[in-house]
Design an enzyme around this catalytic site. Structure first.
Site, PDB file in Angstrom:
ATOM      1  N   ASP A   4       0.858  -1.191   0.000  1.00 12.45           N
ATOM      2  CA  ASP A   4       0.000   0.000   0.000  1.00 12.45           C
ATOM      3  C   ASP A   4       0.892   1.238   0.000  1.00 12.45           C
ATOM      4  O   ASP A   4       1.786   1.367   0.837  1.00 12.45           O
ATOM      5  CB  ASP A   4      -0.900  -0.010   1.243  1.00 12.45           C
ATOM      6  CG  ASP A   4      -1.828   1.193   1.283  1.00 12.45           C
ATOM      7  OD1 ASP A   4      -2.987   1.063   0.874  1.00 12.45           O
ATOM      8  OD2 ASP A   4      -1.373   2.268   1.713  1.00 12.45           O
ATOM      9  N   ASP A 104      -4.154   2.488  -4.922  1.00  7.20           N
ATOM     10  CA  ASP A 104      -2.778   2.487  -4.414  1.00  7.20           C
ATOM     11  C   ASP A 104      -2.407   1.222  -3.640  1.00  7.20           C
ATOM     12  O   ASP A 104      -1.484   1.233  -2.842  1.00  7.20           O
ATOM     13  CB  ASP A 104      -2.536   3.723  -3.534  1.00  7.20           C
ATOM     14  CG  ASP A 104      -3.096   3.573  -2.131  1.00  7.20           C
ATOM     15  OD1 ASP A 104      -4.095   2.840  -1.969  1.00  7.20           O
ATOM     16  OD2 ASP A 104      -2.526   4.158  -1.209  1.00  7.20           O
ATOM     17  N   GLU A 105      -3.137   0.130  -3.835  1.00  8.85           N
ATOM     18  CA  GLU A 105      -2.721  -1.088  -3.134  1.00  8.85           C
ATOM     19  C   GLU A 105      -3.007  -2.355  -3.930  1.00  8.85           C
ATOM     20  O   GLU A 105      -3.908  -2.389  -4.771  1.00  8.85           O
ATOM     21  CB  GLU A 105      -3.330  -1.175  -1.736  1.00  8.85           C
ATOM     22  CG  GLU A 105      -4.833  -1.224  -1.693  1.00  8.85           C
ATOM     23  CD  GLU A 105      -5.344  -1.145  -0.258  1.00  8.85           C
ATOM     24  OE1 GLU A 105      -5.586  -0.012   0.204  1.00  8.85           O
ATOM     25  OE2 GLU A 105      -5.497  -2.187   0.385  1.00  8.85           O
TER      26      GLU A 105
HETATM   27  N1  DCP Z   1      -8.822   8.578  -0.588  1.00  4.68           N
HETATM   28  C1  DCP Z   1      -9.861   9.503  -0.656  1.00  4.68           C
HETATM   29  N2  DCP Z   1     -10.800   9.566   0.350  1.00  4.68           N
HETATM   30  C2  DCP Z   1     -10.738   8.733   1.418  1.00  4.68           C
HETATM   31  C3  DCP Z   1      -9.708   7.773   1.497  1.00  4.68           C
HETATM   32  C4  DCP Z   1      -8.758   7.736   0.472  1.00  4.68           C
HETATM   33  O1  DCP Z   1      -9.926  10.269  -1.621  1.00  4.68           O
HETATM   34  N3  DCP Z   1     -11.666   8.812   2.402  1.00  4.68           N
HETATM   35  C5  DCP Z   1      -7.805   8.537  -1.659  1.00  4.68           C
HETATM   36  C6  DCP Z   1      -6.636   9.421  -1.303  1.00  4.68           C
HETATM   37  C7  DCP Z   1      -5.566   8.468  -0.881  1.00  4.68           C
HETATM   38  C8  DCP Z   1      -5.872   7.231  -1.672  1.00  4.68           C
HETATM   39  O2  DCP Z   1      -7.285   7.234  -1.845  1.00  4.68           O
HETATM   40  O3  DCP Z   1      -4.258   8.968  -1.126  1.00  4.68           O
HETATM   41  C9  DCP Z   1      -5.406   5.948  -1.006  1.00  4.68           C
HETATM   42  O4  DCP Z   1      -6.091   5.787   0.220  1.00  4.68           O
HETATM   43  P1  DCP Z   1      -5.413   5.173   1.514  1.00  4.68           P
HETATM   44  O5  DCP Z   1      -6.508   4.799   2.429  1.00  4.68           O
HETATM   45  O6  DCP Z   1      -4.436   4.134   1.132  1.00  4.68           O
HETATM   46  O7  DCP Z   1      -4.688   6.421   2.206  1.00  4.68           O
HETATM   47  P2  DCP Z   1      -3.320   7.111   1.860  1.00  4.68           P
HETATM   48  O8  DCP Z   1      -2.543   6.380   0.831  1.00  4.68           O
HETATM   49  O9  DCP Z   1      -3.603   8.555   1.554  1.00  4.68           O
HETATM   50  O10 DCP Z   1      -2.578   7.091   3.268  1.00  4.68           O
HETATM   51  P3  DCP Z   1      -1.837   5.873   4.000  1.00  4.68           P
HETATM   52  O11 DCP Z   1      -0.409   6.282   4.094  1.00  4.68           O
HETATM   53  O12 DCP Z   1      -2.486   5.828   5.343  1.00  4.68           O
HETATM   54  O13 DCP Z   1      -2.062   4.649   3.196  1.00  4.68           O
HETATM   55 CA    CA Z   2      -2.160   4.156   0.988  1.00  6.49          CA
HETATM   56 CA    CA Z   3      -4.883   2.075   0.155  1.00  3.12          CA
END
Ligand code: DCP
Ligand code: CA
Ligand code: CA
Length: 363
Positions: A4, A104-105
């Site tokens: 991820d 992203d995963e």
């Molecule tokens: N995303 C979004 N709204 C949300 C959750 C996520 O638009 N409520 C989008 C933005 C994130 C992407 O999806 O960058 C991937 O979500 P993740 O849950 O993997 O979160 P992040 O990658 O941002 O953070 P982490 O480092 O916790 O994985």
């Molecule tokens: Ca992520």
């Molecule tokens: Ca993710």
């Protein structure tokens, strides 16, 4: 393993403009209604220290970052999709089987290429991280476990730029102290409901009476929790486009409710299904039948086997049992018949996995 990417959208924005890296970066979905209306898509880890996170209103994020030099940016989906596609291609190259599950995963089944060794898997994960860093200047967090469920929770355990390995023998002690909301299926509401009956951690949940649990949450969810907290999960890393079931259907020469006539036909269907299963190197845990009657009504039955099977005799015998029941339960004549297998496992590897798991837990 589950890979991820860290603060994905915000990290891509940092990459585009490295000068913002040390500041709080907040990527926003502006609704356009008023200047600050909308929600935070994600934020970098600097911004998270101020309590800014996905889903909160932009106005709230601004108030949390008052008097701080922060960067607010609109989402640029096109760019994120592009980066996602490229990085997923890199990840795919490291997997025996690959399943992307979000922008992203992705899950990577690497059992075969690391010979089921968790040490080798960790080594492979370090190579993945280096590769992603040097080719794409991005960091990711990786969880490694005996199945998807554990790998996913492990990936969340250390972020950003984390690598967490949970061997089979460590699954229980790894899960026990974690908050229940780390389990898939536990949202805010379920979490609250659990708190009222004294369940906060996965350990609390494990100690809880399964009977009561199914009373409170229903049988399906109750059983799911029970399995999840034991770290049990037998879902395959599912390649895109890979069949989730294999089936054949045929029309009988004449409408009948004579079991022997029906089974003559379904035996051949079983052989075709079995050949397909064999060629793909799969074994199956569920068997289903379908019967379309003279009046076009459709009836189906299915059975879950105790263990994954790959023999045509097992398939035929199960189909026989199911049709026996179906025919005895109705007066209708049958016109078309079908056979289906699903809930696949990858045969040889499962065997190997089990033995090497035993080796792992002894060491
Ligand atoms: N995303 C979004 N709204 C949300 C959750 C996520 O638009 N409520 C989008 C933005 C994130 C992407 O999806 O960058 C991937 O979500 P993740 O849950 O993997 O979160 P992040 O990658 O941002 O953070 P982490 O480092 O916790 O994985
Ligand atoms: Ca992520
Ligand atoms: Ca993710």
């Amino acid at each position: 393993m589950l890979v991820d990417f860290d603060y994905f959208f915000a990290q891509i924005e940092e990459k585009r403009n490295p000068s913002i890296k040390d500041k709080p970066v907040v990527v926003c979905v502006y609704s356009g209604r008023s200047q600050d209306s909308g929600a935070v898509s994600t934020a970098n880890y600097v911004a998270r220290r101020y309590g800014v996170k996905s889903g909160i209103p932009i106005a709230l994020a601004k108030s949390k970052l008052e008097n701080v030099e922060a960067v607010f940016l609109p989402v640029d989906h096109r760019l994120y999709e592009e980066v996602s596609e490229k990085t997923m291609t890199v990840l795919r190259g490291y997997a025996d089987y690959f399943e992307q599950v979000g922008i992203d995963e992705a899950y990577l089944d690497v059992s075969r290429r690391v010979n089921c060794s968790f040490e080798q898997a960790a080594e492979l994960a370090r190579r993945v991280k280096n590769d992603i860093r040097s080719q794409h200047e991005l960091t990711c967090s990786i969880g490694i476990g005996p199945n998807k469920l554990v790998a996913k929770i492990a990936a969340d355990a250390q972020k950003p730029d984390g690598l967490t390995v949970v061997k089979p023998a460590q699954v229980e002690s790894f899960l026990v102290p974690l908050s229940v909301d780390r389990l898939i299926g536990v949202g805010v509401k379920t979490k609250e409901k659990m708190e009222t009956i004294g369940i906060r951690t996965i350990g609390d949940l494990a100690k809880y009476d399964l009977w009561r649990l199914t009373e409170v949450f229903g049988r399906k969810l109750g059983t799911h929790f029970h399995n999840a907290l034991m770290g049990i999960d037998d879902k395959l890393v599912q390649e895109r486009g890979e069949a989730e079931s294999i089936s054949r259907i045929a029309t009988l020469k004449e409408d009948t409710r004579d079991l022997k006539t029906i089974l003559d036909r379904t035996d051949r269907l079983c052989e075709e299904v079995h050949e397909d299963v064999r060629q793909r190197g799969l074994s199956f845990k569920s068997v289903g039948i379908i019967a379309i009657s003279t009046d076009m009504s459709i009836r189906s039955r299915s059975k879950t086997l105790d263990n994954p099977a790959n023999k045509s005799e097992v398939l035929k015998r199960t189909v026989e049992g199911l049709f026996g029941k179906l025919v005895s339960e109705s007066e209708l004549k049958v016109r078309r018949v079908g056979v289906k297998v699903s809930n696949f496992a990858r045969e040889q590897k499962t065997q190997k996995q089990i033995t090497s798991f035993l080796g792992d837990s002894e060491s």
